[in-house]
Design a protein around this motif. Structure first.
Motif, PDB file in Angstrom:
ATOM      1  N   TRP A   1      -4.562   7.860  -4.424  1.00  0.00           N
ATOM      2  CA  TRP A   1      -5.713   7.025  -5.122  1.00  0.00           C
ATOM      3  C   TRP A   1      -6.930   6.924  -4.271  1.00  0.00           C
ATOM      4  O   TRP A   1      -6.806   7.084  -3.124  1.00  0.00           O
ATOM      5  CB  TRP A   1      -4.940   5.700  -4.969  1.00  0.00           C
ATOM      6  CG  TRP A   1      -3.600   5.313  -5.866  1.00  0.00           C
ATOM      7  CD1 TRP A   1      -2.300   5.750  -5.579  1.00  0.00           C
ATOM      8  CD2 TRP A   1      -3.837   5.189  -7.289  1.00  0.00           C
ATOM      9  NE1 TRP A   1      -1.565   5.431  -6.575  1.00  0.00           N
ATOM     10  CE2 TRP A   1      -2.408   4.848  -7.636  1.00  0.00           C
ATOM     11  CE3 TRP A   1      -4.586   4.375  -8.038  1.00  0.00           C
ATOM     12  CZ2 TRP A   1      -2.119   4.450  -8.909  1.00  0.00           C
ATOM     13  CZ3 TRP A   1      -4.475   3.802  -9.388  1.00  0.00           C
ATOM     14  CH2 TRP A   1      -3.081   3.958  -9.819  1.00  0.00           C
TER      15      TRP A   1
ATOM     16  N   ILE B   1       0.875  -1.109   0.101  1.00  0.00           N
ATOM     17  CA  ILE B   1      -0.020   0.016  -0.084  1.00  0.00           C
ATOM     18  C   ILE B   1       0.805   1.509  -0.078  1.00  0.00           C
ATOM     19  O   ILE B   1       0.543   2.389  -0.888  1.00  0.00           O
ATOM     20  CB  ILE B   1      -0.972  -0.062   1.169  1.00  0.00           C
ATOM     21  CG1 ILE B   1      -1.947  -1.042   0.893  1.00  0.00           C
ATOM     22  CG2 ILE B   1      -1.652   1.458   1.477  1.00  0.00           C
ATOM     23  CD1 ILE B   1      -2.822  -1.395   2.285  1.00  0.00           C
TER      24      ILE B   1
ATOM     25  N   LEU C   1      -7.380   2.024  -5.796  1.00  0.00           N
ATOM     26  CA  LEU C   1      -6.307   1.392  -4.845  1.00  0.00           C
ATOM     27  C   LEU C   1      -6.366  -0.209  -4.696  1.00  0.00           C
ATOM     28  O   LEU C   1      -5.529  -0.991  -4.917  1.00  0.00           O
ATOM     29  CB  LEU C   1      -6.179   2.170  -3.529  1.00  0.00           C
ATOM     30  CG  LEU C   1      -5.073   1.569  -2.558  1.00  0.00           C
ATOM     31  CD1 LEU C   1      -3.807   1.617  -3.430  1.00  0.00           C
ATOM     32  CD2 LEU C   1      -5.202   2.339  -1.370  1.00  0.00           C
ATOM     33  N   ARG C   2      -7.621  -0.385  -4.646  1.00  0.00           N
ATOM     34  CA  ARG C   2      -7.896  -1.811  -4.380  1.00  0.00           C
ATOM     35  C   ARG C   2      -7.612  -2.896  -5.569  1.00  0.00           C
ATOM     36  O   ARG C   2      -7.254  -3.741  -5.866  1.00  0.00           O
ATOM     37  CB  ARG C   2      -9.655  -2.307  -3.982  1.00  0.00           C
ATOM     38  CG  ARG C   2      -9.673  -3.471  -3.552  1.00  0.00           C
ATOM     39  CD  ARG C   2     -11.121  -3.768  -3.021  1.00  0.00           C
ATOM     40  NE  ARG C   2     -11.170  -5.051  -2.829  1.00  0.00           N
ATOM     41  CZ  ARG C   2     -12.603  -5.656  -3.010  1.00  0.00           C
ATOM     42  NH1 ARG C   2     -13.489  -4.820  -3.517  1.00  0.00           N
ATOM     43  NH2 ARG C   2     -12.734  -6.696  -2.849  1.00  0.00           N
TER      44      ARG C   2
ATOM     45  N   VAL D   1       2.450   1.876  -3.410  1.00  0.00           N
ATOM     46  CA  VAL D   1       1.454   2.302  -4.396  1.00  0.00           C
ATOM     47  C   VAL D   1       1.035   3.824  -4.179  1.00  0.00           C
ATOM     48  O   VAL D   1       1.148   4.635  -5.107  1.00  0.00           O
ATOM     49  CB  VAL D   1       0.089   1.422  -4.461  1.00  0.00           C
ATOM     50  CG1 VAL D   1      -0.787   2.001  -5.166  1.00  0.00           C
ATOM     51  CG2 VAL D   1       0.447  -0.111  -4.948  1.00  0.00           C
ATOM     52  N   LEU D   2       0.925   4.131  -2.878  1.00  0.00           N
ATOM     53  CA  LEU D   2       0.593   5.329  -2.541  1.00  0.00           C
ATOM     54  C   LEU D   2       1.714   6.333  -2.916  1.00  0.00           C
ATOM     55  O   LEU D   2       1.602   7.432  -3.051  1.00  0.00           O
ATOM     56  CB  LEU D   2       0.194   5.589  -1.346  1.00  0.00           C
ATOM     57  CG  LEU D   2      -1.383   4.932  -0.793  1.00  0.00           C
ATOM     58  CD1 LEU D   2      -1.632   4.985   0.620  1.00  0.00           C
ATOM     59  CD2 LEU D   2      -2.324   5.636  -1.903  1.00  0.00           C
TER      60      LEU D   2
ATOM     61  N   HIS E   1     -10.371   4.743  -3.219  1.00  0.00           N
ATOM     62  CA  HIS E   1     -10.321   3.512  -2.423  1.00  0.00           C
ATOM     63  C   HIS E   1     -10.572   2.325  -3.389  1.00  0.00           C
ATOM     64  O   HIS E   1      -9.707   1.482  -3.553  1.00  0.00           O
ATOM     65  CB  HIS E   1     -11.421   3.517  -1.485  1.00  0.00           C
ATOM     66  CG  HIS E   1     -11.343   2.119  -0.465  1.00  0.00           C
ATOM     67  ND1 HIS E   1     -12.004   1.135  -1.081  1.00  0.00           N
ATOM     68  CD2 HIS E   1     -11.124   2.079   0.878  1.00  0.00           C
ATOM     69  CE1 HIS E   1     -11.925   0.029   0.175  1.00  0.00           C
ATOM     70  NE2 HIS E   1     -11.360   0.944   1.221  1.00  0.00           N
TER      71      HIS E   1
ATOM     72  N   SER F   1     -10.358   9.796  -1.214  1.00  0.00           N
ATOM     73  CA  SER F   1      -8.878   9.490  -1.715  1.00  0.00           C
ATOM     74  C   SER F   1      -7.835   9.364  -0.774  1.00  0.00           C
ATOM     75  O   SER F   1      -7.865  10.119   0.449  1.00  0.00           O
ATOM     76  CB  SER F   1      -8.440  10.254  -2.883  1.00  0.00           C
ATOM     77  OG  SER F   1      -8.292  11.560  -2.462  1.00  0.00           O
TER      78      SER F   1
END
Length: 148
Positions: free
Chosen positions: A57, A48, A62-63, A51-52, A59, A106
């Motif tokens: 992002w 996580i 992001l998933r 990615v962030l 939700h 976000s």
């Protein structure tokens, strides 16, 4: 009955120093050292953070990204929400809600989260450079049947 080796003075001094360090940082389960290390060691948190670090992002996005790039099964909405809340609680990410109908939520790294991401990246690079050595040790261990 086998006799146990007794630690030498240097080992005892090292344990005393470690004990003092742990006492000064706190020993509770919710102390930052224990909780942040546990977060980094779980299945999803480091990914996580990675990615962030690329962008802010939403939700659902992001998933989807996590499911696409992870070797694990897709993260459940509940687990992702729990991980994001834990990261937000510790100040590593920020949550932004728009005034739109329906509202859009976000997530982004905070400066503290970016610093944690950088340390996680350092650890990842360390592991990558020593991957062959780690795999060789695993193979030797397995070949010796040491885990049996």
């Amino acid at each position: 009955m086998t006799q146990q080796a007794k630690p030498d003075a240097a080992a005892l001094a090292g344990i005393e120093a470690l004990d003092a360090e742990m006492a000064s940082s706190g020993r509770g389960r919710d102390t930052p050292i224990r909780s942040v290390m546990a977060l980094l060691g779980d299945r999803w948190t480091t990914l996580i953070l990675l990615v962030l670090a690329t962008s802010e992002w939403r939700h659902a996005e992001l998933r989807r990204v996590l499911a696409r790039i992870s070797a694990e099964q897709a993260i459940s909405q509940r687990v992702l929400t729990l991980k994001l809340r834990a990261l937000e609680r510790d100040g590593f990410i920020s949550r932004r809600v728009t005034a739109d109908v329906p509202p859009k939520v976000s997530y982004a790294l905070t400066p503290l989260g970016l610093a944690l991401h950088d340390r996680a990246r350092d650890l990842i690079e360390w592991i990558k450079t020593r991957g062959g050595e780690i795999e060789a040790h695993r193979a030797a261990w397995d070949a010796a049947g040491a885990g049996d």
